[in-house]
Enzyme design. Structure first.
Site, PDB file in Angstrom:
ATOM      1  N   GLY A  11     143.945  66.032  67.107  1.00 22.21           N
ATOM      2  CA  GLY A  11     144.548  65.059  66.185  1.00 22.21           C
ATOM      3  C   GLY A  11     143.688  64.996  64.931  1.00 22.21           C
ATOM      4  N   GLY A  13     143.777  63.791  62.004  1.00 19.50           N
ATOM      5  CA  GLY A  13     144.000  62.772  60.971  1.00 19.50           C
ATOM      6  C   GLY A  13     142.649  62.259  60.496  1.00 19.50           C
ATOM      7  N   LEU A  15     140.714  59.705  61.498  1.00 26.47           N
ATOM      8  CA  LEU A  15     139.714  59.415  62.535  1.00 26.47           C
ATOM      9  C   LEU A  15     139.193  60.707  63.175  1.00 26.47           C
ATOM     10  CD1 LEU A  15     138.222  57.282  64.227  1.00 26.47           C
ATOM     11  CD2 LEU A  15     140.168  57.327  65.812  1.00 26.47           C
ATOM     12  N   ALA A 127     138.605  54.850  58.061  1.00 25.45           N
ATOM     13  CA  ALA A 127     138.662  56.152  57.368  1.00 25.45           C
ATOM     14  C   ALA A 127     140.076  56.402  56.900  1.00 25.45           C
ATOM     15  CB  ALA A 127     138.226  57.266  58.314  1.00 25.45           C
ATOM     16  N   LYS A 183     141.262  44.004  69.773  1.00 21.28           N
ATOM     17  CA  LYS A 183     141.604  44.734  68.537  1.00 21.28           C
ATOM     18  C   LYS A 183     143.113  44.678  68.318  1.00 21.28           C
ATOM     19  CE  LYS A 183     141.015  48.730  65.732  1.00 21.28           C
ATOM     20  NZ  LYS A 183     141.177  50.156  65.713  1.00 21.28           N
ATOM     21  N   ASN A 191     148.548  43.665  60.591  1.00 19.12           N
ATOM     22  CA  ASN A 191     149.242  44.880  60.155  1.00 19.12           C
ATOM     23  C   ASN A 191     150.717  44.715  59.801  1.00 19.12           C
ATOM     24  OD1 ASN A 191     146.865  46.224  60.217  1.00 19.12           O
ATOM     25  ND2 ASN A 191     147.323  47.516  61.962  1.00 19.12           N
ATOM     26  N   SER A 257     145.960  50.091  58.050  1.00 17.21           N
ATOM     27  CA  SER A 257     146.509  51.388  58.477  1.00 17.21           C
ATOM     28  C   SER A 257     148.045  51.371  58.504  1.00 17.21           C
ATOM     29  CB  SER A 257     145.960  51.754  59.850  1.00 17.21           C
ATOM     30  OG  SER A 257     146.242  50.718  60.774  1.00 17.21           O
TER      31      SER A 257
HETATM   32  O1  KPL Z   1     142.201  47.811  61.957  1.00 15.37           O
HETATM   33  C1  KPL Z   1     142.766  47.532  60.935  1.00 15.37           C
HETATM   34  C2  KPL Z   1     143.808  48.451  60.446  1.00 15.37           C
HETATM   35  O2  KPL Z   1     143.895  48.698  59.256  1.00 15.37           O
HETATM   36  O3  KPL Z   1     144.557  48.960  61.290  1.00 15.37           O
HETATM   37  C3  KPL Z   1     142.460  46.233  60.240  1.00 15.37           C
HETATM   38  C4  KPL Z   1     141.471  45.439  61.056  1.00 15.37           C
HETATM   39  C5  KPL Z   1     143.716  45.467  60.071  1.00 15.37           C
HETATM   40  C6  KPL Z   1     141.737  46.425  58.939  1.00 15.37           C
HETATM   41  O4  KPL Z   1     142.528  46.841  57.910  1.00 15.37           O
END
Ligand code: KPL
Length: 312
Positions: A11, A13, A15, A127, A183, A191, A257
Site C-alpha cells: 500500500g 500511499g 503512510l 503524512a 482513534k 472527519n 484525511s
Molecule cells: O487522524 C486524523 C485524520 O486526518 O484522519 C485527524 C486526527 C482528524 C487529524 O486531521
C-alpha cells in the site's frame, strides 16, 4: 555486520511510503502496490529536510522472492482485505502481519484469517502524498502496536524498537483494541464534518460547527460507554470532550484525511470509521442520528463515485 530483516510494505500511499522511507536504513524494504512506483522516493520531513532513497518496488500480483519476515499492510481500510487476499498465498504460514488501517472493521477479520501473528497499529503520524516521487511527513506522531487478543507481546516490542529507531516513535501495548476505538472516536467526530463543509480542523471551533461537534461527541461518548471503552483521561462525556477538543486544537491547520480523500475524488474510510459505532449503537439501542446522517451522506457520495459518468 548484522543482516537486515526484510519488510514488505503493501500500500504505497502516504503512510506506506513514510514507513518505507523511514525504515529504509534499518531494514530491507520492498514497497508493494497495484502499479509500479518510481524507484527513487523522497520524504520531506516536518523539519523540511529532504530524505531521498532508492526503494525496491514490486507489483502486488508479482511480489518478489524470498518471502518477507514482516508484512505491513498500509492500504486504506476499504482496500485491505482485497490486498491481503492477493498476497496471502505467497506468504509462508507464520509471517507476522501488521495492520495500519484506521477504524475498527477489517482488523478482527484479518486477525482471524491470517495464518500467523497479527498486530494492529494505531498511529497519529501525519503524512500526505505530494506526487509520485514525494511524500510529506507533516507532523511527528506516536504509534501504538499490539495484538487484538493480547498475544505476541515480544514481537510487538521488537517491531516497536525497530520503528522507533527509524524515527517513528512506537510503543507496544496490550490494549490495542481500546487504542483503535479511541482513534476511531476522534475520526468519527472530526472527519465527516470537515469533509462535508470543506474546512480545516481548527474551523470546527467556530460557532456554527461547535454545536455539531458537541452533538457528535455526545453520541460517540454514549456508544463507547455502552461498549466499555474509556477515554484516555477523565471519564465519560467530559473525557471524550477533552480528548477531541485537544486533537482539534493540535491539528487546527490540518486538512483531515477524509477531506483530502473527498477533494482528490477518492473513496473515503466512512465504513471503517462510522459503521462500527453505528453497529454498536444499534446493539445497545442508542440513538445516533448525527452519525447516521453522516454515514448516509458519505454512502451516497461513494455510490455516485461508483457510477460511470453519464454522457450529456
Ligand atoms: O487522524 C486524523 C485524520 O486526518 O484522519 C485527524 C486526527 C482528524 C487529524 O486531521
Amino acid at each position: 555486520m548484522t543482516r537486515k530483516t526484510t519488510h514488505w510494505i503493501v500500500g504505497p500511499g502516504a503512510l506506506g511510503r513514510l514507513i518505507a522511507l523511514r525504515l529504509g536504513d534499518h531494514a530491507a524494504i520492498t514497497l508493494i502496490g497495484r502499479r509500479p512506483l518510481p524507484l527513487v522516493q523522497t520524504l520531506i520531513t516536518p523539519e523540511k529536510a529532504f530524505l531521498t532513497r532508492r526503494v525496491e518496488v514490486a507489483r502486488i500480483d508479482a511480489p518478489p522472492s524470498p518471502p518477507p519476515e514482516v508484512v505491513h499492510l498500509t492500504t486504506k481500510a476499504y482496500a485491505a482485505e482485497a490486498a491481503y487476499a492477493t498476497l496471502a498465498t505467497r506468504l509462508p504460514d507464520g509471517t507476522p502481519l501488521v495492520l495500519w488501517q484506521n477504524g475498527f472493521d477489517c482488523q478482527p477479520r484479518l486477525t482471524a484469517r491470517h495464518q500467523g501473528p497479527v498486530l494492529c497499529a494505531s498511529t497519529t503520524e501525519g503524512a500526505h502524498v505530494q506526487d509520485e516521487t514525494r511524500v510529506i511527513h507533516a507532523g511527528h506522531g506516536h504509534t501504538f502496536l499490539g495484538c487484538l487478543d493480547g498475544r505476541h507481546g515480544e514481537l510487538a516490542e521488537r517491531l516497536a524498537v525497530t520503528l522507533s529507531a527509524a524515527g517513528l516513535p512506537t510503543e507496544a501495548v496490550d490494549d490495542i483494541r481500546v487504542r483503535l476505538w479511541r482513534k476511531l472516536a476522534v475520526n468519527a467526530v472530526i472527519n465527516p464534518l470537515v469533509a462535508h463543509f470543506t474546512i480545516h480542523n481548527g474551523e470546527l471551533r467556530d460557532p456554527p460547527f461547535r454545536r455539531m461537534v458537541e452533538r457528535l461527541i455526545a453520541e460517540v461518548a454514549a456508544i463507547l460507554a455502552a461498549e466499555g471503552i474509556a477515554p484516555p483521561e477523565g471519564e465519560g462525556l467530559a473525557g471524550w470532550r477533552s480528548l477531541i477538543w485537544q486533537v482539534i486544537e493540535a491539528t487546527a491547520t490540518n486538512r483531515a484525511s477524509m477531506l483530502q480523500d473527498v477533494q482528490a475524488g477518492r473513496l473515503t474510510e466512512h465504513e471503517a470509521i462510522l459503521t462500527p459505532l453505528l453497529d454498536a449503537a444499534s446493539r445497545h439501542r442508542l440513538p445516533a442520528p448525527c452519525l447516521d446522517g453522516h454515514l448516509d451522506a458519505l454512502r451516497h457520495r461513494a455510490a455516485a463515485l461508483a457510477q460511470p459518468p453519464t454522457a450529456c
